[in-house]
Every structure is written in C-alpha cells, then in structure tokens.
Design a protein around this motif. Structure first.
Motif, mmCIF file in Angstrom:
data_model
loop_
_atom_site.group_PDB
_atom_site.id
_atom_site.type_symbol
_atom_site.label_atom_id
_atom_site.label_comp_id
_atom_site.label_asym_id
_atom_site.label_seq_id
_atom_site.Cartn_x
_atom_site.Cartn_y
_atom_site.Cartn_z
ATOM 1 N N ALA A 1 0.773 -1.236 0.000
ATOM 2 C CA ALA A 1 0.000 0.000 0.000
ATOM 3 C C ALA A 1 0.805 1.288 0.000
ATOM 4 O O ALA A 1 0.217 2.360 -0.003
ATOM 5 C CB ALA A 1 -0.935 0.027 1.218
ATOM 6 N N HIS A 2 2.135 1.225 -0.001
ATOM 7 C CA HIS A 2 2.861 2.489 0.138
ATOM 8 C C HIS A 2 4.149 2.461 -0.665
ATOM 9 O O HIS A 2 5.254 2.417 -0.112
ATOM 10 C CB HIS A 2 3.147 2.774 1.612
ATOM 11 N N GLY A 3 4.017 2.447 -1.976
ATOM 12 C CA GLY A 3 5.159 2.466 -2.869
ATOM 13 C C GLY A 3 4.663 2.410 -4.303
ATOM 14 O O GLY A 3 3.487 2.171 -4.566
ATOM 15 N N THR A 4 5.576 2.649 -5.229
ATOM 16 C CA THR A 4 5.249 2.614 -6.650
ATOM 17 C C THR A 4 5.756 1.315 -7.242
ATOM 18 O O THR A 4 6.929 0.966 -7.091
ATOM 19 C CB THR A 4 5.896 3.803 -7.383
ATOM 20 N N VAL A 5 4.866 0.581 -7.905
ATOM 21 C CA VAL A 5 5.241 -0.674 -8.537
ATOM 22 C C VAL A 5 5.672 -0.397 -9.974
ATOM 23 O O VAL A 5 4.940 0.222 -10.744
ATOM 24 C CB VAL A 5 4.068 -1.672 -8.513
ATOM 25 N N ASP A 6 6.856 -0.866 -10.330
ATOM 26 C CA ASP A 6 7.372 -0.687 -11.686
ATOM 27 C C ASP A 6 7.010 -1.865 -12.579
ATOM 28 O O ASP A 6 6.452 -1.689 -13.660
ATOM 29 C CB ASP A 6 8.891 -0.485 -11.653
ATOM 30 N N THR A 7 7.348 -3.077 -12.156
ATOM 31 C CA THR A 7 7.035 -4.268 -12.939
ATOM 32 C C THR A 7 6.718 -5.427 -12.005
ATOM 33 O O THR A 7 7.142 -5.454 -10.840
ATOM 34 C CB THR A 7 8.213 -4.693 -13.844
ATOM 35 N N VAL A 8 5.969 -6.403 -12.549
ATOM 36 C CA VAL A 8 5.690 -7.644 -11.831
ATOM 37 C C VAL A 8 5.899 -8.799 -12.791
ATOM 38 O O VAL A 8 5.475 -8.739 -13.956
ATOM 39 C CB VAL A 8 4.252 -7.679 -11.277
ATOM 40 N N GLU A 9 6.560 -9.842 -12.317
ATOM 41 C CA GLU A 9 6.701 -11.078 -13.080
ATOM 42 C C GLU A 9 6.161 -12.238 -12.257
ATOM 43 O O GLU A 9 6.300 -12.268 -11.029
ATOM 44 C CB GLU A 9 8.167 -11.349 -13.418
ATOM 45 N N VAL A 10 5.529 -13.183 -12.937
ATOM 46 C CA VAL A 10 5.095 -14.427 -12.314
ATOM 47 C C VAL A 10 5.771 -15.562 -13.058
ATOM 48 O O VAL A 10 5.578 -15.722 -14.270
ATOM 49 C CB VAL A 10 3.566 -14.577 -12.349
#
Length: 509
Positions: free
Chosen positions: A113-122
């Motif tokens: 809840a308190h940050g910026t997400v750049d990328t996600v990989e699964v």
C-alpha cells in the motif's frame, strides 16, 4: 509490542498504555488448519474471473478483515532494498516471493500500500497488475493451478515517509531507518501476505553507502563492497511472520557477544552511544539464561537489541533483534529494575509471539499476556516486586479494561485510524491476570509444565487460543472449558481462585 511509559513507572506497571524450499511440516499442518479456521469466513471463492475488476481480499481475520490473502502459502521472501543515503527518499526495492498455491488462481492478491510498482513477473513472465484498496492485484499470463510452486517478483519503491492515515512500516531514526511492522504495516514496506498465520523464511539484502551499516533478522550471509556502496545480506533459519521483519540502516556499531549454549549475539546501537549503552547490553545473556530456566532453550539462531535513536512510543519484538527506543536506557526517571523487566518482556516474545505465533489477531493475548507474565515474574525474582501486588491491582481494574477493550481473547476492533489501538491493557496485564488465575487454578507445577510444553510443541508454528486451552486441560487432567470461558471471553472478571476477597471496580458509565 510494549508501549513506552511516558508518566511514572509505579503501581500496576501499565502507564505505558496511555490510551526457497517447500514449507516445513509444521507450516503445512498450519496451512490446513488455517484454511479450516479462516477461509470459511473469508472470500468464498479464490478463483477470480478475469473480467471482474480487481478487488481487495483477506483471510477473514476478525480484527483486520482485509489483511492477508487466500489462495497461496508463502514459503520464502527475498527482499532487496537500495538505500539512497537519505531517510526521506524512497528506497528502490525488489521483492521475490516463492509460494505454493492452495487454490487455482487467475489473480494473485498481495498486500502492498505504500510504494510505486514498476514491474511484476510471475514465474519469469511479465504480469499485469493493479491496486485495489491496500492490495496489489497481479494477473499472470495464464491461471496458476492448485498445488503449483510459483515465484512472484515485484520491482517497486519503498517509501519511508508516512502517508496520511498510515501507521508503522519504516521508522525514521536520526541516522537512518528501522522497521516497526506490527500489527499490519509490513505491506507499507514490501509486497507480502501480511498476516501472522502465513510465516515464511526470509533473505534480506540491503545496499547502502559505505558510511552506513545494515542489519536484519537472522544471521549474516555476506558483505559485498563495490565502489561507494556495500550490500549486506541476512537469512533467517526459522520461519517468520511479516510483522516481525526488521531492517536497520544507520551509522551504527554492531557489538558482538556470546549467549547461553554459545548463542551468537549482536546488538545494534548508534555508534556514538556504544560505550554508554554497553552496561545495559551486557545484561542480555543472563536474561536469556533466566528465560531458558523457565520455558526451555532459546528458539532462534541469534538474538540482540536494536537501540534506535527515534521516538516510536513502543518497544517491539522483531524476530532475533528486538527494537527499543534508545531513550528507554538513557532516561534517568526509569528505575533500573523497570528497564530490565521491559528487556525481558521483549525477550520473552521470542518464544511467545515469534516462535509460537498467533493464528489470528484475536489470539494476541497469547503474545502480550505471556510477555507481561515473564516481565512481572522477572521483576518479582530479581527486584523483589511482588507479582501478587500487581495482579491484585490489575484485578481491580479488570472489569474496566474489559468494558473498554473487550475480554483478553475477544478484543474489540481497533479504533478508526488507530490500528495499534488493539494493544490495550486487556491484552497486557488483563491477559497476564488470566494466566495468574490459571496458575492458581491448576497449581504451579502443572502451570510451569504447560508453559514449557506449549513453546516446545508449537515451536515455529501458528496457534490459537483453543490450542492453548486444549493443552492446559490435557496437562491439568481436567476440562478447563468453563474456566477459560470466563477468564478469556467473559464481560465480567471471574472470582480469583485463592483470593475471594479481591474486587474489580465497576466501569464508569
């Protein structure tokens, strides 16, 4: 957690309240029990239709209904933070989660809840993501079937500057950062399954300018200096709840010593204060030996104190390295016996709360009641502060505490915007009072056998009030259901065994 006293230290001692590999066998067992205990009251379907909008989920905790997420069991976290040299700027971070799926998932909800997400990989493939409440909702390229081993990698920032309405997470010290994630703030620092029912192994890497020292839970696993930066790596040897994660970054001195059974110990203090604080730090090995005489061998791979130059308002039992405010040890108004008993309070949490963790937040009394119990017992044995005196005073206040905060095992929900308000007197001295009544009821030998057995049988696990009740009945040789119903769930405090003259004051209406 123990709230720091701000006025006085006498009386009943409560002025502080003011207002990876697959999971070990015990965690597999706990996962099955967790599904039975929590998921029935959680979201009934873990398979989310791809066309539905992202939505926050939860494991159905009565006090924090949207905390944690169903559908998977985390085995390990790998956390990598890069500190920019300023505690007012976001850290760059990579969180890698290895988990077993317990349901077929089209989407994976993480608490964040308190940050910026750049990328996600699964599993090495790009995944789409969106925010929903305090969840990060990840959609992989294809559904993940039940019983799959999966890896989720999130590249994100971790912001130490508090957002409005959010408590905990990073704590800014005068020379860097520390963590305070209890009860529900780890997801303000890193994406996770932020509920104590899902414990996991941790690897923590911190890269910081060479002038800083980084320390985290567990044992050191490498220090790599490259140019102007150093990367520090730590690994836990036992599963840990997210709320117990700790990272200290500062201009710190790390002081080493040896505890009982050659236990490696390290304390982290502001470098400028090392000499002043050493008289307190050197007390810890004997305190560990005292606790071992009561409940058995220390349960982890290392221990030490982190003395932060910050004003937090509490002390915190982060696993293997308890967090303390530096001023607790430098403020002359606090009596020596009192400070030492607070040290034992956080130490005892390593057994009660860290090694044996609560299945739900309603089981918090098992943490705080036991830590308060050993805090009081230590003060009685080492400083001649009779436990009975404090218990009698607690009994007098018990009905008021129950009215204000609920019975020990059925605490009221936290006040809006004040999530740590679940840490009320009813789960500290109110819960210790219930333990005192239990000792009175079943006798000292049975009670002491119960304490040792509890932390031995349930080591590295997550357990409930019902588990404690069952074990107490087995060890005492009789059904204690009625006793526990009154002491842990009753609106009114039952009569104290052996002290029929004790009276509890009625709540003010």
């Amino acid at each position: 957690m123990l709230l720091t006293p701000r006025t006085g230290t006498t009386g009943i001692g409560i002025p502080r309240t003011g207002s990876g590999d697959p999971a070990p066998r015990s965690r597999t067992r706990n996962s099955r029990r967790l599904k039975a205990a929590l998921l029935a009251s959680a979201v009934s379907v873990c398979l989310v239709a791809a066309s539905a909008p992202p939505a926050p989920l939860g494991v159905g905790d009565r006090l924090f209904p949207t905390l944690g997420n169903p559908g998977y069991d985390v085995a390990s976290y790998d956390l990598a933070f890069t500190y920019p040299g300023s505690n007012t700027k976001p850290l760059q971070a990579v969180t890698t989660i290895d988990a077993w799926t317990t349901e077929t998932l089209d989407r994976i909800n993480l608490d964040f809840a308190h940050g910026t997400v750049d990328t996600v990989e699964v599993d090495g493939r790009p995944a789409t993501f969106a925010s929903a409440g305090e969840d990060l909702v990840v959609t992989p390229e294809r559904p993940i079937s039940e019983g799959s081993w999966t890896r989720i990698t999130v590249r994100h920032t971790s912001d130490p500057v508090s957002a409005k309405g959010q408590d905990g997470g990073w704590v800014r010290t005068k020379d860097g950062l520390a963590m305070a994630n209890q009860a529900d703030a780890a997801h303000l620092v890193f994406p996770c399954n932020d509920h104590p029912s899902d414990k996991a192994m941790f690897t923590i890497r911190v890269t910081a300018p060479n002038a800083y020292t980084a320390v985290a839970n567990g044992l050191p696993a490498g220090v790599d200096k490259v140019g102007r930066n150093t990367t520090w790596t730590y690994r836990t040897q036992h599963p840990m709840a997210t709320e117990l994660a700790q990272v200290s970054i500062g201009r710190s001195a790390v002081l080493h010593r040896t505890g009982p059974h050659d236990l490696p110990m390290r304390d982290v203090v502001p470098a400028k204060d090392a000499k002043q604080l050493e008289p307190w730090l050197k007390k810890t090995p004997d305190q560990i030996a005292w606790m071992e005489s009561k409940v058995g061998r220390y349960p982890f791979e290392t221990y030490g104190l982190l003395m932060a130059d910050a004003s937090t308002g509490f002390e915190l039992e982060t696993q293997t390295i308890s967090l303390f405010e530096r001023d607790l040890f430098t403020e002359p108004a606090y009596p020596k016996w009192y400070v030492e008993s607070i040290m034992v309070h956080e130490l005892s949490h390593q057994w009660f709360g860290d090694s044996v963790s609560p299945r739900t937040w309603s089981d918090l009394w098992l943490n705080e009641g036991h830590a308060t119990w050993y805090e009081e017992l230590y003060a009685e044995e080492k400083a001649h502060r009779p436990m009975e005196t404090r218990m009698k005073a607690a009994y007098a206040a018990s009905d008021r505490w129950r009215a204000a905060g609920g019975p020990p095992a059925l605490p009221k929900a936290p006040a809006p915007g004040q999530k740590i308000s679940i840490f009320r007197p009813n789960v500290y001295d109110g819960a210790a009072l219930a333990l005192y009544a239990l000792r009175q009821e079943i006798g000292r030998p049975a009670f002491e056998r119960l304490e040792r057995t509890w932390v031995s049988v349930h080591r590295d696990g997550t357990d409930t009030t019902a588990d404690f009740e069952e074990l107490a009945s087995a060890i005492s040789g009789r059904d204690l259901s009625d006793f526990f119903q009154g002491w842990l769930y009753g609106e009114k405090t039952p009569p104290m065994p052996g002290h029929p003259d004790w009276k509890s004051q009625a709540p003010v209406k």
